[in-house]
Design a protein around this motif. Structure first.
Motif, short mmCIF file in Angstrom:
data_model
loop_
_atom_site.label_atom_id
_atom_site.label_comp_id
_atom_site.label_asym_id
_atom_site.label_seq_id
_atom_site.Cartn_x
_atom_site.Cartn_y
_atom_site.Cartn_z
N UNK A 141 -2.76 16.45 17.78
CA UNK A 141 -1.46 16.18 18.38
C UNK A 141 -1.54 15.39 19.69
N UNK A 142 -2.73 15.02 20.13
CA UNK A 142 -2.87 14.29 21.40
C UNK A 142 -2.83 12.78 21.17
N UNK A 143 -2.06 12.10 22.00
CA UNK A 143 -2.02 10.63 22.02
C UNK A 143 -1.69 10.02 20.65
N UNK A 144 -0.78 10.63 19.93
CA UNK A 144 -0.43 10.11 18.60
C UNK A 144 0.20 8.72 18.69
N UNK A 145 1.13 8.56 19.61
CA UNK A 145 1.80 7.26 19.76
C UNK A 145 0.79 6.19 20.14
N UNK A 146 -0.02 6.50 21.12
CA UNK A 146 -1.03 5.55 21.60
C UNK A 146 -2.01 5.17 20.48
N UNK A 147 -2.53 6.14 19.77
CA UNK A 147 -3.50 5.88 18.71
C UNK A 147 -2.88 5.10 17.56
N UNK A 148 -1.61 5.35 17.29
CA UNK A 148 -0.92 4.61 16.23
C UNK A 148 -0.79 3.14 16.61
N UNK A 149 -0.40 2.87 17.85
CA UNK A 149 -0.26 1.49 18.30
C UNK A 149 -1.62 0.79 18.33
#
Length: 225
Positions: A68-76
């Motif tokens: 659940x950590x840095x999901x948005x960042x890792x997706x981008x």
């Protein structure tokens, strides 16, 4: 929580809706020799996630991963890396403008940079190529020559300043340059490598709203892939 939702099953809004779904699912099952549960599961996935295979894999593996950590960042990061692995300097896709706007709106890019940061130095080497591309642009898009020249000069000034005084720079300024020259840069793979570095150096909120907004954009642009 997710398990509890599935364990409750589906509560139909009416008996008519239930019969309608059952009839359609049974016809699909009879035609394709597939189980009813498999059909319903795939229908739900198609409704909740992008239909494009690459986009769906990125969303499932990063935006809704078990970590659940840095999901948005890792997706981008993942989607930009995926896009710059084209051939002959060409990106796989060029319709990532909405994602650039998403980063400008959602990313925290105001922290000071350091010339000792290895990732920032790698970014600068790639950004220098973008500057050369901007400088090499002709007046293709019916802009006044003075405007084309001004954008190129600003990009060069930004790069030169960053090389000497990194601590006076902000990632937002680099994003502005890429966004302002998007028509010229959107088809080059190196543009997306630069964007992946910016994302790696930035921070993002992790809320349902941020994830919903990002998923909506990915679903929208991936319909053209």
């Amino acid at each position: 929580m997710a398990k509890n939702i599935y364990q409750r099953g589906i509560r139909h809004s009416s008996e008519q809706v239930m019969k309608l779904i059952d009839a359609r699912v049974n016809d699909i099952s009879a035609q394709g020799n597939q189980s009813i549960s498999y059909i319903i599961e795939n229908a739900i996935l198609d409704g909740l996630f992008p239909r494009n295979k690459d986009a769906r894999n990125i969303v499932i593996n990063y935006l809704y991963s078990d970590n659940e950590e840095n999901r948005v960042k890792k997706t981008l990061e993942s989607i930009f890396i995926w896009n710059y692995t084209g051939v002959d300097w060409e990106a796989k896709q060029s319709n990532f403008g909405p994602l650039v706007k998403y980063i400008r709106f959602h990313a925290f890019c105001y922290h000071k940079l350091s010339d000792k940061d290895f990732l920032f130095q790698r970014f600068l080497r790639q950004f220098s190529v973008l500057v050369e591309l901007i400088e090499g642009c002709s007046n293709t898009y019916e802009e006044p020559p003075a405007m084309v020249k001004m954008r190129a000069e600003w990009a060069r000034t930004l790069y030169d300043t960053a090389c000497k005084k990194a601590n006076e720079m902000s990632l937002n300024i680099f994003l502005d340059v890429i966004s302002d020259n998007w028509i010229e840069l959107n088809s080059y793979s190196i543009t997306y490598q630069c964007l992946s570095y910016i994302v790696s150096m930035a921070e993002f909120k992790e809320t349902s709203q941020e994830r919903n907004d990002l998923l909506e954009i990915i679903e929208q642009i991936s319909t053209e892939w």
